[in-house]
Design a protein around this motif. Structure first.
Motif, PDB file in Angstrom:
ATOM      1  N   ALA A  90      30.523 -50.593 -11.353  1.00 33.65           N
ATOM      2  CA  ALA A  90      31.506 -50.432 -10.700  1.00 33.65           C
ATOM      3  C   ALA A  90      32.055 -50.985 -11.744  1.00 33.65           C
ATOM      4  N   ASP A  91      33.801 -50.865 -11.198  1.00 30.35           N
ATOM      5  CA  ASP A  91      35.006 -50.985 -12.076  1.00 30.35           C
ATOM      6  C   ASP A  91      35.915 -51.446 -11.203  1.00 30.35           C
ATOM      7  N   ALA A  92      36.543 -53.044 -11.281  1.00 30.83           N
ATOM      8  CA  ALA A  92      36.938 -53.557 -11.378  1.00 30.83           C
ATOM      9  C   ALA A  92      38.335 -53.853 -11.003  1.00 30.83           C
ATOM     10  N   MET A  93      38.641 -53.038 -11.650  1.00 29.04           N
ATOM     11  CA  MET A  93      40.794 -52.252 -11.891  1.00 29.04           C
ATOM     12  C   MET A  93      41.402 -52.652 -11.411  1.00 29.04           C
ATOM     13  N   ALA A  94      41.223 -51.292  -9.986  1.00 29.85           N
ATOM     14  CA  ALA A  94      41.577 -50.554  -8.842  1.00 29.85           C
ATOM     15  C   ALA A  94      41.190 -52.322  -7.350  1.00 29.85           C
ATOM     16  N   PRO A  95      40.290 -52.464  -7.738  1.00 29.55           N
ATOM     17  CA  PRO A  95      39.707 -53.776  -6.322  1.00 29.55           C
ATOM     18  C   PRO A  95      41.396 -54.802  -7.130  1.00 29.55           C
ATOM     19  N   TYR A  96      40.579 -54.751  -8.380  1.00 25.07           N
ATOM     20  CA  TYR A  96      41.694 -56.475  -8.643  1.00 25.07           C
ATOM     21  C   TYR A  96      43.667 -56.145  -8.430  1.00 25.07           C
ATOM     22  N   ALA A  97      44.041 -55.008  -8.639  1.00 21.66           N
ATOM     23  CA  ALA A  97      45.233 -54.765  -8.226  1.00 21.66           C
ATOM     24  C   ALA A  97      45.507 -54.335  -7.120  1.00 21.66           C
ATOM     25  N   VAL A  98      45.001 -54.368  -6.272  1.00 22.93           N
ATOM     26  CA  VAL A  98      45.020 -54.380  -4.715  1.00 22.93           C
ATOM     27  C   VAL A  98      44.531 -56.308  -4.558  1.00 22.93           C
ATOM     28  N   TRP A  99      43.862 -56.743  -4.502  1.00 17.52           N
ATOM     29  CA  TRP A  99      44.199 -58.239  -3.931  1.00 17.52           C
ATOM     30  C   TRP A  99      45.267 -58.846  -4.617  1.00 17.52           C
ATOM     31  N   ARG A 100      45.450 -58.584  -5.902  1.00 20.96           N
ATOM     32  CA  ARG A 100      46.685 -58.678  -6.251  1.00 20.96           C
ATOM     33  C   ARG A 100      47.641 -58.628  -5.617  1.00 20.96           C
ATOM     34  N   GLY A 101      48.013 -57.226  -5.211  1.00 23.84           N
ATOM     35  CA  GLY A 101      48.813 -56.539  -4.318  1.00 23.84           C
ATOM     36  C   GLY A 101      50.137 -56.069  -4.636  1.00 23.84           C
ATOM     37  N   LEU A 102      50.776 -56.132  -5.599  1.00 21.00           N
ATOM     38  CA  LEU A 102      51.625 -55.594  -6.525  1.00 21.00           C
ATOM     39  C   LEU A 102      51.928 -54.053  -5.822  1.00 21.00           C
ATOM     40  N   SER A 141      54.044 -50.022  -6.027  1.00 22.17           N
ATOM     41  CA  SER A 141      54.397 -49.683  -7.467  1.00 22.17           C
ATOM     42  C   SER A 141      55.041 -48.232  -5.905  1.00 22.17           C
ATOM     43  N   VAL A 142      56.272 -48.554  -5.825  1.00 17.64           N
ATOM     44  CA  VAL A 142      56.728 -47.079  -4.930  1.00 17.64           C
ATOM     45  C   VAL A 142      57.122 -45.939  -5.803  1.00 17.64           C
ATOM     46  N   ARG A 143      56.754 -46.376  -6.943  1.00 13.84           N
ATOM     47  CA  ARG A 143      57.458 -44.759  -8.179  1.00 13.84           C
ATOM     48  C   ARG A 143      55.254 -44.168  -7.875  1.00 13.84           C
ATOM     49  N   ARG A 144      54.408 -45.384  -8.153  1.00 12.65           N
ATOM     50  CA  ARG A 144      52.795 -44.783  -8.344  1.00 12.65           C
ATOM     51  C   ARG A 144      52.223 -43.949  -6.979  1.00 12.65           C
ATOM     52  N   GLY A 145      53.677 -44.828  -5.460  1.00 12.68           N
ATOM     53  CA  GLY A 145      52.520 -45.036  -4.614  1.00 12.68           C
ATOM     54  C   GLY A 145      51.408 -45.866  -4.213  1.00 12.68           C
ATOM     55  N   SER A 146      51.261 -46.763  -5.278  1.00 14.16           N
ATOM     56  CA  SER A 146      50.103 -47.786  -5.114  1.00 14.16           C
ATOM     57  C   SER A 146      50.054 -49.377  -5.580  1.00 14.16           C
ATOM     58  N   TYR A 147      48.847 -50.135  -5.464  1.00 12.98           N
ATOM     59  CA  TYR A 147      48.830 -51.465  -5.877  1.00 12.98           C
ATOM     60  C   TYR A 147      49.902 -51.294  -7.647  1.00 12.98           C
ATOM     61  N   ARG A 148      49.905 -51.490  -8.030  1.00 14.75           N
ATOM     62  CA  ARG A 148      49.909 -51.536  -9.522  1.00 14.75           C
ATOM     63  C   ARG A 148      49.377 -52.422 -10.298  1.00 14.75           C
ATOM     64  N   TYR A 149      49.004 -51.806 -11.842  1.00 16.20           N
ATOM     65  CA  TYR A 149      48.018 -51.702 -12.232  1.00 16.20           C
ATOM     66  C   TYR A 149      47.935 -53.727 -12.540  1.00 16.20           C
ATOM     67  N   GLN A 150      47.040 -54.474 -12.911  1.00 15.10           N
ATOM     68  CA  GLN A 150      47.371 -55.832 -13.445  1.00 15.10           C
ATOM     69  C   GLN A 150      46.073 -55.814 -14.308  1.00 15.10           C
ATOM     70  N   PRO A 151      47.000 -56.652 -15.554  1.00 21.18           N
ATOM     71  CA  PRO A 151      45.969 -57.033 -16.435  1.00 21.18           C
ATOM     72  C   PRO A 151      45.447 -58.249 -15.756  1.00 21.18           C
ATOM     73  N   LEU A 152      43.822 -58.379 -17.151  1.00 20.45           N
ATOM     74  CA  LEU A 152      43.195 -59.517 -16.584  1.00 20.45           C
ATOM     75  C   LEU A 152      43.732 -60.085 -17.803  1.00 20.45           C
ATOM     76  N   GLY A 153      44.877 -60.132 -18.683  1.00 21.55           N
ATOM     77  CA  GLY A 153      45.183 -61.402 -19.106  1.00 21.55           C
ATOM     78  C   GLY A 153      43.666 -61.422 -20.535  1.00 21.55           C
ATOM     79  N   SER A 154      43.740 -60.393 -21.503  1.00 21.21           N
ATOM     80  CA  SER A 154      42.772 -60.226 -21.830  1.00 21.21           C
ATOM     81  C   SER A 154      42.828 -61.127 -22.803  1.00 21.21           C
ATOM     82  N   THR A 155      41.341 -61.249 -23.307  1.00 22.31           N
ATOM     83  CA  THR A 155      41.136 -61.878 -25.059  1.00 22.31           C
ATOM     84  C   THR A 155      41.140 -61.079 -26.195  1.00 22.31           C
ATOM     85  N   TYR A 156      40.586 -60.127 -26.031  1.00 25.17           N
ATOM     86  CA  TYR A 156      39.982 -58.630 -26.773  1.00 25.17           C
ATOM     87  C   TYR A 156      39.071 -59.359 -27.542  1.00 25.17           C
TER      88      TYR A 156
END
Length: 261
Positions: free
Chosen positions: A215-227, A229-244
């Motif tokens: 299960a990949d949370a990357m696309a669902p998290y972008a939808v949840w944030r709801g920002l 992008s007209v350039r991509r025609g989709s919800y924009r990728y959102q970083p999690l604020g990783s500590t690495y």
């Protein structure tokens, strides 16, 4: 490190391009406050206020949200009308994932930002309890860009176990699990790459290494944030604020999943 936000404009009229599309800002004639009405071509988007005291730099009046950049405030205003439905689907998805008692949350730190080898593997259960936390000797150079992110250098990893040494424990851990990751395709590719360079007898473990499902949370998290992008025609990728750090990233992902559900 992200560049600092530009200062709040002082002009009554200005144009700001967000994701290749210009937005026109007009300050109402009856105020000198940092407030602008935003238009995209002839379409009214909404009103934004530049302020510093409500947890964000730009307040979007109609949405009652604050964003740290004007770009993100505009992306919020551009959300498609279906966003509420999309977000509800994400909520249900997150609830289903977190209800799985066999859920495993995985994060892999690597030697580089593209095609790379593992240097740290971390995994937790759905409650954030540590199931696996190991440094890995990658038997390869680590790029300066990767070290700048996770702080791991070759001399620190020289005495760490190799992937082949960790493989039996890792395969046992993943067996019959549902595996949640952020950008799961990247982590899956790292595992596949590590197996491909093993000796033929060790490669036989490849089928047991894979979990029951990913299960990949990357696309669902972008939808949840709801920002949007007209350039991509989709919800924009959102970083999690990783500590690495791999385990900390797993726990951060679980926190985001809890918010989504």
């Amino acid at each position: 490190m992200q560049p600092p936000d530009p200062p709040i404009p002082q002009h009554h009229l200005f144009t700001h391009t967000v994701d290749t599309a210009p937005v026109y800002f007009v300050r109402p004639s009856d105020t000198e406050q940092p407030t602008w009405v935003a238009y995209e071509e002839a379409r009214y988007l909404g009103t934004v206020h530049g302020q510093f005291d409500v947890g964000g730099r730009w307040h979007v009046q109609s949405l009652n949200e604050c964003h740290h950049s004007l770009d993100d405030a505009v992306r919020a205003l551009r959300r498609p009308v279906r966003w509420a439905t999309d977000r509800e689907l994400v909520r249900r998805w997150a609830r289903g994932i977190l209800s799985d008692p066999n859920l495993l949350v995985l994060d892999i730190q690597t030697t580089g930002l593209g095609t790379a080898w593992a240097v740290q593997i971390g995994a937790t259960d759905r409650d954030g309890n540590v199931l696996f936390d190991e440094l890995v000797n990658p038997l390869a150079a680590i790029t300066p860009e990767a070290t700048a992110l996770h702080g791991l250098e070759q001399n620190r990893l020289a005495s760490a176990p190799t992937f082949s040494t960790l493989l039996p424990d890792l395969a046992h851990l993943l067996a019959n699990r549902s595996c949640l990751a952020y950008n799961a395709d990247f982590d899956r590719a790292v595992l596949e790459r590590e197996i491909q360079r093993l000796s033929p007898p060790a490669r036989a473990t490849r089928m047991t290494l894979y979990p029951r499902r990913w299960a990949d949370a990357m696309a669902p998290y972008a939808v949840w944030r709801g920002l949007w992008s007209v350039r991509r025609g989709s919800y924009r990728y959102q970083p999690l604020g990783s500590t690495y750090d791999a385990v900390n990233n797993c726990r951060r992902l679980l926190t985001s999943m809890e918010h989504m559900r």
